[in-house]
Design an enzyme around this catalytic site. Structure first.
Site, PDB file in Angstrom:
ATOM      1  N   ARG A  42     -57.079 -67.533  28.828  1.00  0.00           N
ATOM      2  CA  ARG A  42     -57.842 -66.401  28.306  1.00  0.00           C
ATOM      3  C   ARG A  42     -57.638 -65.115  29.114  1.00  0.00           C
ATOM      4  NH1 ARG A  42     -60.697 -68.803  24.267  1.00  0.00           N
ATOM      5  NH2 ARG A  42     -61.225 -70.981  24.644  1.00  0.00           N
ATOM      6  N   HIS A  72     -49.397 -75.688  26.485  1.00  0.00           N
ATOM      7  CA  HIS A  72     -49.916 -74.929  25.338  1.00  0.00           C
ATOM      8  C   HIS A  72     -49.984 -73.470  25.759  1.00  0.00           C
ATOM      9  CE1 HIS A  72     -52.320 -73.504  22.069  1.00  0.00           C
ATOM     10  NE2 HIS A  72     -52.441 -74.691  21.528  1.00  0.00           N
ATOM     11  N   TYR A  75     -54.104 -68.390  24.351  1.00  0.00           N
ATOM     12  CA  TYR A  75     -54.738 -68.042  23.076  1.00  0.00           C
ATOM     13  C   TYR A  75     -54.631 -66.552  22.765  1.00  0.00           C
ATOM     14  CZ  TYR A  75     -56.875 -72.678  23.132  1.00  0.00           C
ATOM     15  OH  TYR A  75     -57.085 -74.032  23.138  1.00  0.00           O
ATOM     16  N   HIS A 112     -48.622 -71.043  19.170  1.00  0.00           N
ATOM     17  CA  HIS A 112     -49.176 -70.674  17.868  1.00  0.00           C
ATOM     18  C   HIS A 112     -48.266 -69.588  17.293  1.00  0.00           C
ATOM     19  CE1 HIS A 112     -53.558 -72.069  18.851  1.00  0.00           C
ATOM     20  NE2 HIS A 112     -52.681 -73.045  18.841  1.00  0.00           N
ATOM     21  N   GLU A 150     -46.671 -74.640  16.365  1.00  0.00           N
ATOM     22  CA  GLU A 150     -47.773 -75.476  15.871  1.00  0.00           C
ATOM     23  C   GLU A 150     -48.201 -75.061  14.459  1.00  0.00           C
ATOM     24  OE1 GLU A 150     -51.185 -75.644  18.486  1.00  0.00           O
ATOM     25  OE2 GLU A 150     -52.121 -77.202  17.255  1.00  0.00           O
ATOM     26  N   ASP A 184     -50.759 -80.513  14.015  1.00  0.00           N
ATOM     27  CA  ASP A 184     -52.127 -80.782  14.454  1.00  0.00           C
ATOM     28  C   ASP A 184     -52.854 -81.337  13.232  1.00  0.00           C
ATOM     29  OD1 ASP A 184     -54.993 -80.225  14.751  1.00  0.00           O
ATOM     30  OD2 ASP A 184     -54.443 -79.189  16.593  1.00  0.00           O
ATOM     31  N   HIS A 187     -55.610 -79.141  11.844  1.00  0.00           N
ATOM     32  CA  HIS A 187     -55.098 -77.916  11.230  1.00  0.00           C
ATOM     33  C   HIS A 187     -54.477 -78.189   9.870  1.00  0.00           C
ATOM     34  CE1 HIS A 187     -54.440 -75.999  15.506  1.00  0.00           C
ATOM     35  NE2 HIS A 187     -55.677 -76.402  15.299  1.00  0.00           N
ATOM     36  N   HIS A 221     -50.769 -83.152  17.528  1.00  0.00           N
ATOM     37  CA  HIS A 221     -52.087 -82.993  18.135  1.00  0.00           C
ATOM     38  C   HIS A 221     -53.019 -83.834  17.285  1.00  0.00           C
ATOM     39  CE1 HIS A 221     -51.226 -78.848  20.141  1.00  0.00           C
ATOM     40  NE2 HIS A 221     -50.744 -79.857  20.819  1.00  0.00           N
ATOM     41  N   ASP A 234     -60.594 -74.021  11.846  1.00  0.00           N
ATOM     42  CA  ASP A 234     -60.037 -74.777  12.964  1.00  0.00           C
ATOM     43  C   ASP A 234     -61.157 -75.237  13.894  1.00  0.00           C
ATOM     44  OD1 ASP A 234     -58.580 -75.741  15.065  1.00  0.00           O
ATOM     45  OD2 ASP A 234     -57.717 -73.816  15.654  1.00  0.00           O
ATOM     46  N   HIS A 236     -62.231 -78.751  15.808  1.00  0.00           N
ATOM     47  CA  HIS A 236     -61.864 -80.137  16.097  1.00  0.00           C
ATOM     48  C   HIS A 236     -63.103 -81.029  16.207  1.00  0.00           C
ATOM     49  CE1 HIS A 236     -57.987 -78.504  18.207  1.00  0.00           C
ATOM     50  NE2 HIS A 236     -58.131 -78.071  16.978  1.00  0.00           N
ATOM     51  N   GLU A 266     -56.963 -83.191  21.404  1.00  0.00           N
ATOM     52  CA  GLU A 266     -57.636 -81.931  21.796  1.00  0.00           C
ATOM     53  C   GLU A 266     -59.060 -82.012  21.269  1.00  0.00           C
ATOM     54  OE1 GLU A 266     -55.012 -79.337  19.576  1.00  0.00           O
ATOM     55  OE2 GLU A 266     -54.081 -78.617  21.410  1.00  0.00           O
TER      56      GLU A 266
END
Ligand SMILES: [Zn+2]
Ligand SMILES: [Zn+2]
Length: 285
Positions: A42, A72, A75, A112, A150, A184, A187, A221, A234, A236, A266
């Site tokens: 982040r 990964h 974000y 992503h 992804e 994923d 997703h 994923h 999205d 999980h 995840e």
């Protein structure tokens, strides 16, 4: 069928205090592989990996026997957005991601694709391809690293929620860079692909094969979904506790074409839940 203990199964573990800690956490939850962030996901400020961290990381791999490690990306990165300033920052940050992966000898960099925001999807896809091509000079052909795009849930203006868009990216890059795809489960289901049953999974994989090519499918994923088929949300959920249900995961673990692919949880809850989920998933093999 592969040996239950050698299947590549793990979770996104914590690299707090150093990337090597993610490897040890993987061992502690009964994993054979893990996914991790190589920097704070982040924060824009790129972090470089010190040589002693590389040594600790490689030592952890040797000690634990974990392999096929996936990183990964942050974000914050949007490789396809129309804002020049954010795009430049994103490309720089992505480059740093690749450099850290190469330093650590990581196998996969999961990224992503990006978000179009108010711009046309076609422009976004073109920018993503250009962005990824920007790291071509870091590859000599001898690296163990594969860039893995992804499949997204399609939340907001995110692209990559349909196989056609994934195919556009993969086919534009395949002759230039080592490129693969990560599905994923949350997703792809939120994006509208019904993988709740073995038949549904087969149908989806056939579609993937026709549009993208099964050869590019690299990893999974494994996440259940809080929201329903086609919700484009999205969120999980723990394995078997969401709208996907346990049959989906049984079918994936038992599918002959998916046996050797690494799979990363995840799911919410962290290590105490991952131990159980890994054991459960392994029992299906
Ligand atoms: Zn994911
Ligand atoms: Zn997600």
């Amino acid at each position: 069928m592969k040996n239950k203990n050698t299947i590549l199964l793990g979770a996104h573990t914590s690299a707090a205090g150093g990337v090597h800690n993610a490897i040890y956490e993987g061992r502690d939850i009964g994993a054979t592989t893990v996914q991790l962030f190589t920097a704070n996901q982040r924060q824009w400020k790129a972090r470089s990996i010190a040589q002693d961290e590389v040594v600790l990381f490689k030592q952890a791999l040797q000690e634990t026997g974990l392999s096929h490690i996936m990183s990964h990306d942050s974000y914050l990165i949007n490789l396809g957005g129309p804002d020049v300033e954010v795009l430049t920052k994103s490309r720089d940050a992505f480059r740093e991601e690749v450099i850290r992966c190469l330093q650590l000898g990581i196998s996969y960099l999961n990224f992503h694709p990006g978000a179009a925001l108010k711009a046309p999807v076609e422009d976004c896809l073109k920018r993503i391809v250009e962005s990824v091509l920007g790291v071509r000079d870091l590859f000599t052909g001898k690296e163990n690293l594969k860039l893995v795009v992804e499949v997204t849930a399609g939340q907001g203006s995110t692209v990559g929620a349909c196989f056609e868009e994934i195919a556009y990216i993969v086919h534009a890059l395949k002759d230039e860079l080592p490129i693969g795809v990560c599905i994923d489960t949350c997703h792809v289901f939120a994006a509208g692909y019904d993988i709740r049953t073995a038949e549904g999974l087969d149908k989806t994989l056939n579609e993937f094969n026709v549009i993208v090519g099964l050869d590019y499918l690299t990893a999974f994923h494994l996440n259940d979904s809080k929201h329903d088929l086609g919700s484009r949300l999205d969120r999980h959920e723990q394995i078997g506790e969401g709208k996907l249900g346990i049959e989906c995961f049984k079918a994936i673990m038992q599918h002959p074409k998916l046996q050797s692919m690494p799979k990363y949880l995840e799911t919410p809850g962290g290590p105490p839940f991952w131990v159980k989920e890994i054991a459960l998933l392994r029992s299906f093999v």
